[in-house]
Design a protein around this motif. Structure first.
Motif, PDB file in Angstrom:
ATOM      1  N   GLU A 418     -62.655 -15.835  11.933  1.00  0.00           N
ATOM      2  CA  GLU A 418     -62.327 -14.573  12.607  1.00  0.00           C
ATOM      3  C   GLU A 418     -63.503 -14.180  13.493  1.00  0.00           C
ATOM      4  O   GLU A 418     -64.628 -13.986  13.014  1.00  0.00           O
ATOM      5  CB  GLU A 418     -62.034 -13.495  11.564  1.00  0.00           C
ATOM      6  CG  GLU A 418     -61.214 -12.338  12.070  1.00  0.00           C
ATOM      7  CD  GLU A 418     -62.048 -11.377  12.893  1.00  0.00           C
ATOM      8  OE1 GLU A 418     -61.672 -11.117  14.062  1.00  0.00           O
ATOM      9  OE2 GLU A 418     -63.072 -10.907  12.378  1.00  0.00           O
ATOM     10  N   PRO A 419     -63.310 -14.091  14.823  1.00  0.00           N
ATOM     11  CA  PRO A 419     -64.444 -13.923  15.749  1.00  0.00           C
ATOM     12  C   PRO A 419     -65.280 -12.675  15.485  1.00  0.00           C
ATOM     13  O   PRO A 419     -66.508 -12.727  15.584  1.00  0.00           O
ATOM     14  CB  PRO A 419     -63.758 -13.852  17.129  1.00  0.00           C
ATOM     15  CG  PRO A 419     -62.455 -14.557  16.948  1.00  0.00           C
ATOM     16  CD  PRO A 419     -62.031 -14.270  15.539  1.00  0.00           C
ATOM     17  N   LYS A 420     -64.634 -11.549  15.176  1.00  0.00           N
ATOM     18  CA  LYS A 420     -65.411 -10.327  14.978  1.00  0.00           C
ATOM     19  C   LYS A 420     -66.306 -10.445  13.742  1.00  0.00           C
ATOM     20  O   LYS A 420     -67.445  -9.966  13.743  1.00  0.00           O
ATOM     21  CB  LYS A 420     -64.471  -9.128  14.863  1.00  0.00           C
ATOM     22  CG  LYS A 420     -65.194  -7.805  14.928  1.00  0.00           C
ATOM     23  CD  LYS A 420     -64.263  -6.652  15.287  1.00  0.00           C
ATOM     24  CE  LYS A 420     -63.328  -6.282  14.179  1.00  0.00           C
ATOM     25  NZ  LYS A 420     -62.606  -5.019  14.450  1.00  0.00           N
ATOM     26  N   THR A 421     -65.796 -11.077  12.689  1.00  0.00           N
ATOM     27  CA  THR A 421     -66.611 -11.299  11.490  1.00  0.00           C
ATOM     28  C   THR A 421     -67.855 -12.107  11.836  1.00  0.00           C
ATOM     29  O   THR A 421     -68.979 -11.762  11.452  1.00  0.00           O
ATOM     30  CB  THR A 421     -65.787 -12.041  10.421  1.00  0.00           C
ATOM     31  OG1 THR A 421     -64.687 -11.213  10.025  1.00  0.00           O
ATOM     32  CG2 THR A 421     -66.637 -12.378   9.210  1.00  0.00           C
ATOM     33  N   ILE A 422     -67.661 -13.193  12.578  1.00  0.00           N
ATOM     34  CA  ILE A 422     -68.788 -14.050  12.955  1.00  0.00           C
ATOM     35  C   ILE A 422     -69.782 -13.286  13.824  1.00  0.00           C
ATOM     36  O   ILE A 422     -71.000 -13.380  13.637  1.00  0.00           O
ATOM     37  CB  ILE A 422     -68.272 -15.295  13.703  1.00  0.00           C
ATOM     38  CG1 ILE A 422     -67.349 -16.112  12.802  1.00  0.00           C
ATOM     39  CG2 ILE A 422     -69.438 -16.155  14.190  1.00  0.00           C
ATOM     40  CD1 ILE A 422     -66.605 -17.212  13.530  1.00  0.00           C
TER      41      ILE A 422
END
Length: 589
Positions: A418-422
């Motif tokens: 998940e891009p926002k998590t990263i």
């Protein structure tokens, strides 16, 4: 024959009414009347008195005011609209349209008549909710005499007025802050449409009958925005810009112009018992045409499926070339525990105020979510970021930095795509632990997965800024501003640009961006830090010392040692350049 003399005089006339008044009265007559009465008493009447205006009369939903000065009239109107936009209580639904004209008026028994009045009323009819529009006669009187910006709206044929009238909209261009610090505000510009389908998702109405469920409706919208932004062929406005319209009666075409998008999605959420209904309508903001409208019902346990159905229908209406496989890849959820998800939505809603109490509340909610689902990577990344906010403001407790670093590392190795998590975890690991190479690799992965996410771009901008890759940092900060053009927290991007220009020794540009930061986020310490540095380097010592004074208000014991502890610059020369600017302004070692 009467010889009574008619009294005439030149005056600036302000006409204002409540946008959508009939609709508001139809849905809640008592509440609307009470809200309007409170707004007039608390905001409008004091502003008129402070700017030497005279209230001629009030109607059910409007007010007519006379001023001797056009400058006073326009300034008063802008003050009122600014106060209305900041209002957080039950009167949020009240939104004024304000029209102003300068002309000859007839005065009789305290009332006023004539074309000078009629044109003001007709200009007000043309105005958008929340706006201030003025006639060409008023514009000629105030041009060059205020700090406001004026956008030419063209000539309009007004009802019962025998000549076309050119109209101008007014927007803020500059205000002054305390302690002698000059703060610029960019004029509101109408943005051009991107070269691909563009959409803004407005806050959904909470139809649950429980104000405590507001966070859930907001969280639904945030997830839909995130899902839409994953499609590289779409341009999706970030959450905070969309949410500036929350609680306001809006003109969809004007929203499209202000955000620079072709499509606008609006809707509502009703959550009752174990069931949920989402209604939505997708509108072409350039024409006002409805492209899709429907309601989606299901069990609350299927909340992710319901969100995905909204996303699918919106994408299908906007960009049919997007394949079902692409949609499926965008629909990856990071937890199956609905209670943990609910706590995350509450934490998101709490943290946007950026007050110490709400930041602490958000962290507590995330701790509860982590206990329910220890594998929930987003909880860890978001909690690490919340710790960063606390540490930067000097609100942290012993052990917070170590705990936040642990959470960021666990989020990065969780396997989450998940891009926002990263991105949040990468930001935290760079800022907290100085592990810039790990952060760069992670942020590159996040940006590859979702190059259209404001959250990813703003974190990417900072990681590149800390590692002195200034060109990429500027590119990402500026792209984030276009995705989020009217976010109250745009200071994060402006401060990043100030940081970059300070280190490139482009101090005049750094000062302007730092001023924008302190205007947008006056309680965030880093805006004042970079305003202090840039002002000191160009010799504006008075402004630098004033900015340093704001730093000490936010953190009374602030020192260069403390600055070094909250700086994540990779290179020593970057750290010392900022430290020297602070030293010039009187910050102690």
């Amino acid at each position: 024959m009467s010889t009574e003399r008619v009294e005439r005089r030149l005056a600036a006339v302000v006409a204002a009414d409540v946008a959508g008044y009939s609709r508001l009265m139809g849905s809640d007559e008592v509440g609307t009347l009470a809200a309007l009465k409170n707004v007039l008493r608390d905001l409008v009447d004091p502003a008129i008195a402070a700017h030497n205006g005279r209230i001629v009369k009030t109607t059910g939903d409007g007010i007519l005011v006379e001023f001797a000065s056009a400058v006073d009239a326009v300034t008063c109107a802008m003050v009122v609209q600014g106060l209305m936009a900041d209002r957080k209580d039950g009167a949020q639904q009240i939104s004024f349209r304000i029209g102003i004209n300068v002309g000859d008026i007839i005065v009789e028994n305290g009332d006023i008549f004539g074309d000078g009045v009629n044109i003001a009323a007709r200009v007000e009819n043309e105005c958008e909710p929340g706006g201030v529009w003025i006639s060409d006669d008023a514009y000629r009187q105030v041009r060059g005499k205020t700090t406001f910006a004026f956008d030419d709206r063209g000539e309009r044929s007004l009802k019962n007025i025998d000549r076309p009238v050119r109209i101008y909209s007014v927007s803020a261009a500059m205000i002054s802050t305390a302690a002698g610090v000059r703060t610029s505000i960019e004029p509101k510009k109408l943005l051009s449409l991107p070269d691909r389908p563009s959409v803004a998702v407005l806050p959904f109405s909470n139809m649950s009958g429980d104000p405590e469920q507001e966070y859930f409706a907001d969280g639904m919208v945030e997830d839909i925005i995130t899902a839409l932004s994953c499609f590289k062929s779409l341009f999706v406005i970030a959450r905070n810009s969309s949410f500036t319209y929350k609680g306001r009666a809006v003109d969809i075409k004007q929203v499209g112009r202000e955000l620079g998008v072709r499509y606008v999605l609006e809707g509502s959420v009703r959550k009752a018992g174990g069931r949920m209904r989402i209604t939505g309508q997708l509108i072409d903001a350039t024409t006002g045409a409805h492209l899709w409208a429907d309601k989606i019902d299901g069990a609350l346990a299927d909340v992710f499926d319901l969100q995905d159905e909204v996303t699918t229908r919106v994408v299908g209406a906007i960009e049919p070339s997007i394949t079902r496989a692409e949609i499926s890849r965008a629909q990856v959820k990071s937890t199956s525990n609905l209670d943990a998800y609910d706590l995350c939505l509450r934490a998101l809603a709490a943290h946007y105020s950026h007050t110490r109490a709400d930041i602490d509340k958000a962290l507590s909610l995330l701790d509860d979510a982590a206990r329910l689902d220890a594998s929930y990577a987003w909880v860890k990344a978001f909690a690490a970021y919340i710790h960063c906010l606390r540490i930067g403001q000097g609100w942290d407790a012993p052990g917070d930095r170590e705990e936040a670093t642990r959470l960021a590392r666990e989020a990065l190795v969780s396997g989450s795509d998940e891009p926002k998590t990263i991105a949040f975890a990468a930001h935290a690991i760079a800022w907290l632990a100085g592990e810039h190479d790990i952060a760069l690799a992670a942020i590159g992965k996040a940006r590859h997965s979702n190059p259209n996410s404001f959250d990813v771009l703003i974190r990417s901008g900072w990681v590149y800024a800390w590692t002195a890759d200034f060109d990429l940092a500027v590119e990402h900060f500026k792209r984030s501003v276009r995705l989020n053009p009217i976010d109250p927290l745009l200071g994060y991007a402006y401060c990043g640009l100030a940081f970059v220009h300070n280190h490139k020794e482009e101090y005049e540009q750094a000062v302007e961006y730092a001023r924008l930061t302190t205007n947008n986020m006056p309680n965030w310490i880093f805006g004042w830090i970079h305003l202090t540095v840039s002002s000191a380097y160009i010799g504006h010592i008075e402004e630098a010392r004033a900015a340093a004074g704001h730093i000490r208000v936010l953190s009374p014991s602030f020192s260069l040692k403390q600055y070094r502890g909250i700086s994540s610059s990779k290179h020593d020369w970057m750290l010392e350049k900022a430290a020297h600017g602070l030293r010039l302004a009187g910050i102690p070692e």
